[in-house]
Design a protein around this motif. Structure first.
Motif, mmCIF file in Angstrom:
data_model
loop_
_atom_site.group_PDB
_atom_site.id
_atom_site.type_symbol
_atom_site.label_atom_id
_atom_site.label_comp_id
_atom_site.label_asym_id
_atom_site.label_seq_id
_atom_site.Cartn_x
_atom_site.Cartn_y
_atom_site.Cartn_z
ATOM 1 N N ASN A 125 0.827 -1.190 0.000
ATOM 2 C CA ASN A 125 0.000 0.000 0.000
ATOM 3 C C ASN A 125 0.870 1.252 0.000
ATOM 4 O OD1 ASN A 125 0.346 1.125 2.979
ATOM 5 N ND2 ASN A 125 0.192 -1.109 3.125
ATOM 6 N N GLY A 126 0.222 2.403 -0.061
ATOM 7 C CA GLY A 126 0.874 3.667 0.208
ATOM 8 C C GLY A 126 1.499 4.383 -0.964
ATOM 9 N N GLY A 127 2.164 5.493 -0.608
ATOM 10 C CA GLY A 127 2.752 6.363 -1.617
ATOM 11 C C GLY A 127 3.837 5.697 -2.432
ATOM 12 N N LYS A 128 4.625 4.820 -1.797
ATOM 13 C CA LYS A 128 5.683 4.129 -2.539
ATOM 14 C C LYS A 128 5.096 3.175 -3.574
ATOM 15 C CE LYS A 128 9.530 5.850 -1.034
ATOM 16 N NZ LYS A 128 10.465 6.539 -1.963
ATOM 17 N N LEU A 129 3.965 2.558 -3.245
ATOM 18 C CA LEU A 129 3.299 1.694 -4.230
ATOM 19 C C LEU A 129 2.798 2.527 -5.400
ATOM 20 C CD1 LEU A 129 2.113 -0.973 -5.221
ATOM 21 C CD2 LEU A 129 0.124 -0.554 -3.754
ATOM 22 N N ARG A 130 2.207 3.688 -5.111
ATOM 23 C CA ARG A 130 1.737 4.561 -6.194
ATOM 24 C C ARG A 130 2.902 4.969 -7.091
ATOM 25 N NH1 ARG A 130 0.076 8.369 -3.370
ATOM 26 N NH2 ARG A 130 -2.137 7.872 -3.150
ATOM 27 N N GLN A 131 4.033 5.322 -6.469
ATOM 28 C CA GLN A 131 5.216 5.693 -7.252
ATOM 29 C C GLN A 131 5.662 4.547 -8.145
ATOM 30 O OE1 GLN A 131 8.374 7.306 -4.732
ATOM 31 N NE2 GLN A 131 6.834 8.159 -3.371
ATOM 32 N N CYS A 132 5.699 3.348 -7.578
ATOM 33 C CA CYS A 132 6.182 2.198 -8.337
ATOM 34 C C CYS A 132 5.243 1.871 -9.500
ATOM 35 C CB CYS A 132 6.328 0.991 -7.412
ATOM 36 S SG CYS A 132 7.272 -0.379 -8.123
ATOM 37 N N MET A 133 3.941 1.931 -9.251
ATOM 38 C CA MET A 133 2.964 1.634 -10.302
ATOM 39 C C MET A 133 3.117 2.605 -11.473
ATOM 40 S SD MET A 133 0.685 -0.863 -9.309
ATOM 41 C CE MET A 133 -0.974 -0.455 -9.814
ATOM 42 N N PHE A 142 13.823 -3.934 -16.385
ATOM 43 C CA PHE A 142 13.806 -2.545 -15.932
ATOM 44 C C PHE A 142 14.152 -2.524 -14.456
ATOM 45 C CE2 PHE A 142 11.443 0.993 -13.921
ATOM 46 C CZ PHE A 142 12.084 2.053 -14.553
ATOM 47 N N VAL A 143 15.056 -1.619 -14.050
ATOM 48 C CA VAL A 143 15.508 -1.555 -12.669
ATOM 49 C C VAL A 143 14.680 -0.545 -11.882
ATOM 50 C CG1 VAL A 143 17.437 -1.110 -11.116
ATOM 51 C CG2 VAL A 143 17.874 -2.132 -13.361
ATOM 52 N N VAL A 144 14.034 -1.025 -10.832
ATOM 53 C CA VAL A 144 13.400 -0.133 -9.860
ATOM 54 C C VAL A 144 14.449 0.110 -8.780
ATOM 55 C CG1 VAL A 144 11.555 0.160 -8.164
ATOM 56 C CG2 VAL A 144 11.085 -0.992 -10.343
ATOM 57 N N GLN A 145 15.007 1.301 -8.752
ATOM 58 C CA GLN A 145 16.152 1.585 -7.901
ATOM 59 C C GLN A 145 15.765 1.766 -6.434
ATOM 60 O OE1 GLN A 145 18.528 4.774 -9.500
ATOM 61 N NE2 GLN A 145 18.583 3.883 -11.533
ATOM 62 N N TYR A 146 16.796 1.841 -5.601
ATOM 63 C CA TYR A 146 16.599 2.031 -4.164
ATOM 64 C C TYR A 146 15.701 3.234 -3.889
ATOM 65 C CZ TYR A 146 17.572 3.913 0.468
ATOM 66 O OH TYR A 146 17.436 4.453 1.717
ATOM 67 N N GLY A 147 14.717 3.043 -3.024
ATOM 68 C CA GLY A 147 13.805 4.128 -2.681
ATOM 69 C C GLY A 147 12.801 4.447 -3.770
ATOM 70 N N ILE A 148 12.729 3.572 -4.782
ATOM 71 C CA ILE A 148 11.902 3.802 -5.975
ATOM 72 C C ILE A 148 12.261 5.174 -6.539
ATOM 73 C CG2 ILE A 148 9.571 3.678 -6.944
ATOM 74 C CD1 ILE A 148 8.733 1.971 -4.614
ATOM 75 N N ASN A 149 13.519 5.264 -6.910
ATOM 76 C CA ASN A 149 14.105 6.519 -7.363
ATOM 77 C C ASN A 149 13.470 6.980 -8.673
ATOM 78 O OD1 ASN A 149 15.997 8.435 -8.521
ATOM 79 N ND2 ASN A 149 17.367 7.813 -6.880
ATOM 80 N N LEU A 150 13.104 8.261 -8.725
ATOM 81 C CA LEU A 150 12.398 8.806 -9.884
ATOM 82 C C LEU A 150 13.215 9.868 -10.609
ATOM 83 C CD1 LEU A 150 8.905 9.197 -8.162
ATOM 84 C CD2 LEU A 150 9.727 7.265 -9.507
ATOM 85 N N ASP A 151 14.543 9.805 -10.484
ATOM 86 C CA ASP A 151 15.395 10.839 -11.078
ATOM 87 C C ASP A 151 15.137 11.037 -12.566
ATOM 88 O OD1 ASP A 151 16.618 11.536 -8.756
ATOM 89 O OD2 ASP A 151 18.464 10.415 -9.102
ATOM 90 N N ASP A 152 14.926 9.939 -13.288
ATOM 91 C CA ASP A 152 14.740 10.034 -14.738
ATOM 92 C C ASP A 152 13.268 10.096 -15.139
ATOM 93 O OD1 ASP A 152 17.516 9.907 -15.149
ATOM 94 O OD2 ASP A 152 17.480 7.722 -15.047
ATOM 95 N N TYR A 153 12.389 10.154 -14.156
ATOM 96 C CA TYR A 153 10.951 10.156 -14.431
ATOM 97 C C TYR A 153 10.283 11.258 -13.616
ATOM 98 C CZ TYR A 153 11.531 5.746 -16.887
ATOM 99 O OH TYR A 153 11.918 4.779 -17.788
ATOM 100 N N GLY A 154 10.619 12.494 -13.965
ATOM 101 C CA GLY A 154 10.102 13.637 -13.226
ATOM 102 C C GLY A 154 8.596 13.727 -13.238
ATOM 103 N N GLU A 155 7.965 13.297 -14.339
ATOM 104 C CA GLU A 155 6.507 13.370 -14.406
ATOM 105 C C GLU A 155 5.857 12.445 -13.379
ATOM 106 O OE1 GLU A 155 7.542 9.969 -17.218
ATOM 107 O OE2 GLU A 155 8.462 11.800 -16.458
ATOM 108 N N VAL A 156 6.555 11.350 -13.046
ATOM 109 C CA VAL A 156 6.026 10.433 -12.041
ATOM 110 C C VAL A 156 6.162 11.049 -10.653
ATOM 111 C CG1 VAL A 156 6.257 8.154 -10.993
ATOM 112 C CG2 VAL A 156 6.495 8.413 -13.462
ATOM 113 N N LEU A 157 7.284 11.714 -10.409
ATOM 114 C CA LEU A 157 7.469 12.386 -9.116
ATOM 115 C C LEU A 157 6.330 13.363 -8.867
ATOM 116 C CD1 LEU A 157 9.523 12.931 -6.698
ATOM 117 C CD2 LEU A 157 10.174 14.951 -7.998
ATOM 118 N N LEU A 158 5.961 14.097 -9.894
ATOM 119 C CA LEU A 158 4.913 15.106 -9.739
ATOM 120 C C LEU A 158 3.537 14.472 -9.578
ATOM 121 C CD1 LEU A 158 6.109 17.751 -12.351
ATOM 122 C CD2 LEU A 158 6.399 17.806 -9.880
ATOM 123 N N SER A 159 3.221 13.480 -10.406
ATOM 124 C CA SER A 159 1.882 12.895 -10.361
ATOM 125 C C SER A 159 1.707 11.955 -9.182
ATOM 126 C CB SER A 159 1.569 12.155 -11.669
ATOM 127 O OG SER A 159 2.519 11.134 -11.916
#
Length: 267
Positions: free
Chosen positions: A18-26, A121-138
């Motif tokens: 659950n939670g915000g990290k799951l939303r980020q990963c999805m 595809f690598v899901v990095q430590y902390g579900i890092n979104l460095d290369d996916y700024g649109e995901v960080l925002l949404s």
């Protein structure tokens, strides 16, 4: 005191990941499939105690992808009996010990080599979104919209710094009048990481940093049990932050405590 209940994001049912990290990963995996249509699966690397493994496994299953959850510095027995590896396996992941060391840089290197060899595809430590700024925002910044417009203090647990960065960007983007932002760190110092992310979005916002990680007696693996107002806080993260907040008598009036996620149960 207000609570942001990101733990109530439960697309796979109550009690599961659950939670915000799951939303980020999805959203991250969805975006990656759009950019890299040849992706044959997903791999992630994390601590034995981290929910990142089962979060990634559940996400991969949702998108019909095979998943590898990689660990380091662990025995086969500890992986087979650990609650988070077992939960990852219940979501269909293959679990592997890929290095004798559990150090982040070692695991990252080994995971990236496996990913290149297998088309993952690598899901990095902390579900890092460095290369996916649109995901960080949404996935993160938009979640700020329904918090109160005026707060004296906002508290958020800081591990990788990704969620904390997104929340601060959201505060600026949606014009929330928050006097003091507090990051309570349960990992290595991420201040420069957070500031660099904020600069990418044109945000220059100060925050207060509380170094719980280096407090004498702090042990990441040790769990802290705590309920507040009937809400069971994650024993690895938010429960420790709340304990710190209470012990240091930080302000709780017109304040908000951000709950990133709850501890998932074994299936």
């Amino acid at each position: 005191m207000y609570f942001k209940r990101d733990d109530l994001y439960t697309p796979f049912g109550a009690g599961g990941v659950n939670g915000g990290k799951l939303r980020q990963c999805m959203l991250l995996v969805e975006a990656a499939l759009g950019r890299e249509p040849g992706t044959k699966g997903v791999i992630t690397y994390c601590s034995l105690h981290s929910p990142q493994g089962p979060i990634t496994a559940a996400t991969a299953r949702h998108y019909g992808l095979p998943c590898v959850v990689a660990y380091g510095g662990a025995s086969d027995m500890s992986v087979a009996t650990g609650s988070m590896p077992r939960l990852a396996m219940s979501y269909g992941a293959g679990v592997q010990v890929i290095a004798k060391s559990g150090r982040h840089n070692v695991l990252k290197q080994r995971a990236e080599a496996l990913a290149e060899a297998r088309g993952l595809f690598v899901v990095q430590y902390g579900i890092n979104l460095d290369d996916y700024g649109e995901v960080l925002l949404s996935a993160v910044a938009e979640q700020v919209q329904n918090i109160p417009d005026e707060l004296d203090d906002l508290y958020i647990t800081c591990g990788s710094g990704i969620t904390a960065s997104g929340v601060i960007v959201g505060i600026e983007r949606y014009g929330k009048a928050v006097k003091n932002i507090h990051l309570i760190s349960t990992a290595y110092d991420r201040r420069e990481k957070v500031r660099a992310t904020l600069r990418r979005y044109g945000v220059e916002r100060p925050f207060q940093y509380h170094d719980l990680f280096h407090t004498p007696g702090f042990v990441y693996e040790k769990q802290q049990k705590m309920r507040v107002g009937g809400v069971k806080l994650h024993p690895q993260y938010e429960a420790k932050s709340m304990k710190y907040l209470l012990e240091h008598d930080l302000n709780r009036r017109n304040a908000l405590f951000w709950i990133v996620g709850a501890e998932p149960r074994e299936r």
